[in-house]
Design a protein around this motif. Structure first.
Motif, mmCIF file in Angstrom:
data_model
loop_
_atom_site.group_PDB
_atom_site.id
_atom_site.type_symbol
_atom_site.label_atom_id
_atom_site.label_comp_id
_atom_site.label_asym_id
_atom_site.label_seq_id
_atom_site.Cartn_x
_atom_site.Cartn_y
_atom_site.Cartn_z
ATOM 1 N N ALA A 506 -0.587 -31.107 40.094
ATOM 2 C CA ALA A 506 -0.031 -31.367 38.768
ATOM 3 C C ALA A 506 1.484 -31.135 38.766
ATOM 4 O O ALA A 506 2.253 -31.927 38.198
ATOM 5 N N LEU A 507 1.926 -30.045 39.430
ATOM 6 C CA LEU A 507 3.356 -29.734 39.508
ATOM 7 C C LEU A 507 4.117 -30.790 40.313
ATOM 8 O O LEU A 507 5.249 -31.148 39.976
ATOM 9 N N LYS A 508 3.494 -31.291 41.381
ATOM 10 C CA LYS A 508 4.123 -32.357 42.186
ATOM 11 C C LYS A 508 4.304 -33.626 41.347
ATOM 12 O O LYS A 508 5.311 -34.327 41.452
ATOM 13 N N LEU A 509 3.316 -33.899 40.529
ATOM 14 C CA LEU A 509 3.384 -35.084 39.660
ATOM 15 C C LEU A 509 4.506 -34.927 38.622
ATOM 16 O O LEU A 509 5.218 -35.883 38.302
ATOM 17 N N TRP A 510 4.663 -33.685 38.108
ATOM 18 C CA TRP A 510 5.762 -33.391 37.171
ATOM 19 C C TRP A 510 7.110 -33.647 37.852
ATOM 20 O O TRP A 510 7.993 -34.293 37.268
ATOM 21 N N ASP A 511 7.257 -33.141 39.073
ATOM 22 C CA ASP A 511 8.514 -33.329 39.813
ATOM 23 C C ASP A 511 8.783 -34.806 40.073
ATOM 24 O O ASP A 511 9.931 -35.267 39.979
ATOM 25 N N LEU A 512 7.721 -35.562 40.385
ATOM 26 C CA LEU A 512 7.858 -36.999 40.629
ATOM 27 C C LEU A 512 8.363 -37.709 39.369
ATOM 28 O O LEU A 512 9.235 -38.580 39.442
#
Length: 640
Positions: A506-512
């Motif tokens: 979820a955090l990786k998707l936020w960063d993306l």
């Protein structure tokens, strides 16, 4: 061969005009008692014909002059055919006539040439080639007036360049026409040239001239220059009229200065200038565009009080505004007033009412309006049917929605992405994911392009039904097919991943999302912060929030949302620590944070702690330890 010309002693050497269809050039005399004939090798010079029949001794009012038969004959020859000019030449040679400038002007101003831009230009060019002929100022002005409707700026500039080279003397009528046309086309350079020439020729501008000049400046967004002209009018003998004010109001509205437009509107009352329907409609359009629906309604009510004619578009703005504001009942009252005044509604008005009732959960009332519309002879379009299907899906009436959908497909109603996104969303919320996926694939088969709304609806359905991996596959497919991934797409997936405890993904998707330049919304950060807070990572959520500030993203309710979710989850201690952190770091004042915490506790069903906090000085009071004052921390609430 010799040509003969009739000659009558003591009279004109030409016979009285006979309509060209019946005339013959070489009549043969039947007896020697008739007027004698002169034989000559050359024709007499052509005669300049006038556009009106010469009955000056009978007609006292020149407005009632009848057009001469020549006008009808020339208009008949103007057929825009390839050989039109040759036909005109042959006709004029046959009947020994030439067309003077006032005749050319009269023909250019006829209704037949009003929308015939190329034809008018060809006739003008042909007339200019007549021997001994020069166009006058009225010819140029009349042709520019016709061409101004065509927006053919290059042709107009070329014509006006020729006009300037001729050095023709200006008159007030020509000035008004040129300024009006150049103003409407935004040709400021030409407009100002005419204004300067008017001054050089000592022509006194009338209020009409000033109004045309202002309109031209406003149309070209020279609002400051228009204001200067307005000041000149104000200081003059006549003063501004309703057209003057309407022009200034239009200018302010065009630049988004609605407040200044309203000031000018109120100034009209002070100067005893009565606003008309155009004044109100211009202001209503500006207020509607800015989402100020209450002002739109007030202006409409003012029109009703003054018993002014209310145009259909004004009703449309008020009804649509009230509908967007979630006030279908008030909108329906305005609709009834419209009917009472014998003003015919349109499909857009009915559609707005149906949509508003449907979004307020009053689907039966929406369907009643739909039937009124159909019984009134109005044919629903794809937008209306889209609104009906969306409303039925929202109400959980999926079978009825599918019936309307099938009806549209079978009756040549253009089925678009809105239909599919509504149905996919409705089926997804009802847990009928397989049917939603089938509809999604059917779209391409029916030649309907899938937009981000359709993708988001299916991704949401998959995520909420525990199919997060399929949702992620669809997310990647979305990018491959060139469909924009919106902030809502990321919000759905972030929320779904946290629910599956896949926090890092979820955090990786936020960063993306941030790296792609997509601006987070309050809802997207709420999805992230809720997931982090419930995972015990409150500090991580606060850190991400701090990182958004330098990017110019300020989420006003972020801490309030985080405190609420912690209280709802029963993590009161963490909520109190977060509240203390907000105050200690100067992000908000203690009193407001205290109110937020009280409300969060109350909504979470923890009324005892809410009452305790409300009747104490926790969070806002101070303890004195020697000479040091320290604020009573919120965490005392759970420690005591």
């Amino acid at each position: 061969p010799r040509h003969c010309v009739p000659y009558i002693n003591g009279g004109s050497r030409f016979p009285r005009y006979t309509p060209p269809g019946a005339a013959k050039l070489d009549p043969i005399p039947h007896s020697r008692s008739n007027p004698r004939w002169l034989f000559t090798n050359s024709l007499p010079p052509p005669e300049w014909v006038q556009p009106f029949t010469d009955v000056s001794d009978l007609v006292t009012d020149p407005k009632h002059l009848q057009p001469s038969p020549w006008v009808h004959q020339i208009l008949t020859l103007l057929d825009n055919s390839p050989n039109m000019e040759q036909t005109l030449d042959a006709y004029c040679r046959k009947f020994l006539i030439k067309l003077p400038p006032n005749f050319v002007t009269f023909v250019l101003r006829s209704d037949q040439l009003r929308q015939q831009f190329d034809l008018a230009f060809r006739f003008f060019c042909w007339a200019g080639k007549q021997k001994g002929y020069d166009h006058n100022i009225e010819c140029y002005v009349s042709l520019i007036d016709i061409l101004s409707v065509s927006d053919d700026l290059n042709r107009i500039r070329g014509l006006f360049g020729e006009f300037k080279d001729r050095g023709l003397l200006m008159n007030i009528s020509a000035v008004n026409s040129l300024i009006r046309n150049f103003g409407s086309l935004g040709m400021v350079e030409e407009l100002l040239w005419v204004w300067r020439k008017m001054k050089e020729n000592d022509i006194e501008p009338s209020l009409y001239t000033y109004n045309f000049l202002m309109d031209g400046l406003v149309n070209s967004s020279f609002i400051e220059s228009a204001e200067q002209v307005f000041e000149v009018i104000e200081s003059g003998r006549v003063g501004p009229d309703v057209v003057t004010y309407n022009t200034m109001i239009k200018g302010y509205c065009k630049l988004g200065k609605t407040q200044k437009a309203m000031e000018k509107f109120r100034e009209m009352e002070v100067r005893n200038v009565e606003p008309d329907k155009i004044t109100y409609l211009t202001l209503m359009q500006a207020c509607y565009s800015e989402g100020d629906f209450s002002s739109c309604l007030s202006l409409y009510q003012e029109m009703e009080e003054k018993e002014l004619e209310i145009p259909p578009h004004a009703y449309s703005l008020v009804i649509s505004g009230l509908c967007k504001d979630g006030k279908p009942l008030e909108a329906y009252v305005v609709y009834e007033n419209m009917i009472r005044r014998s003003c015919k509604p349109n499909v857009a008005i009915f559609t707005a009412l149906i949509d508003s009732y449907a979004k307020c959960g009053k689907m039966e009332e929406a369907l009643r309006i739909f039937m009124i519309m159909k019984n009134g002879g109005f044919e629903p379009d794809e937008v209306t049917y889209g609104v009906i299907i969306n409303g039925l899906c929202r109400s959980g009436r999926l079978e009825e929605a599918m019936e309307y959908f099938e009806f549209c497909k079978g009756n040549n109603v253009a089925v678009n992405a809105v239909f599919y996104s509504s149905l996919i969303d409705g089926l997804g919320k009802a847990g009928r994911v397989d049917e939603a996926e089938k509809l999604f694939e059917e779209m391409v088969e029916n030649g309907c392009t899938r937009d981000s709304y359709c993708y988001n609806a299916l991704i949401d359905a998959l995520a909420k039904n525990g199919k997060i991996d399929e949702a992620i596959i669809l997310f990647k497919r979305m990018e491959d097919e060139g469909c924009d991934q919106t902030v809502y797409t990321y919000t759905i997936l972030i929320s779904g991943l946290f629910k599956e405890h896949r926090n890092e993904e979820a955090l990786k998707l936020w960063d993306l999302m941030i790296n792609k330049g997509i601006t987070p919304t309050a809802a997207s950060f709420r999805a992230l912060s809720n997931g982090l807070c419930l995972s015990g990572k409150v500090a991580r959520a606060c850190k991400i929030l701090d990182e958004l500030a330098p990017m110019g993203i300020v989420l006003e309710t972020a801490f309030e949302d985080m405190i609420s979710v912690l209280c709802k989850a029963g993590r009161i201690e963490q909520a109190c620590k977060l509240a203390d952190g907000v105050v200690d770091r100067g992000r908000d004042i203690p009193g407001r944070v205290r109110t937020v915490l009280i409300n969060a506790l109350r909504k979470a069903g923890n009324a005892d702690l809410a009452m305790k906090l409300m009747h104490s000085k926790i969070g806002i009071g101070y303890d004195r330890m020697g000479s040091v004052k320290r604020r009573v921390k919120f965490r005392v609430l759970v420690e005591s």
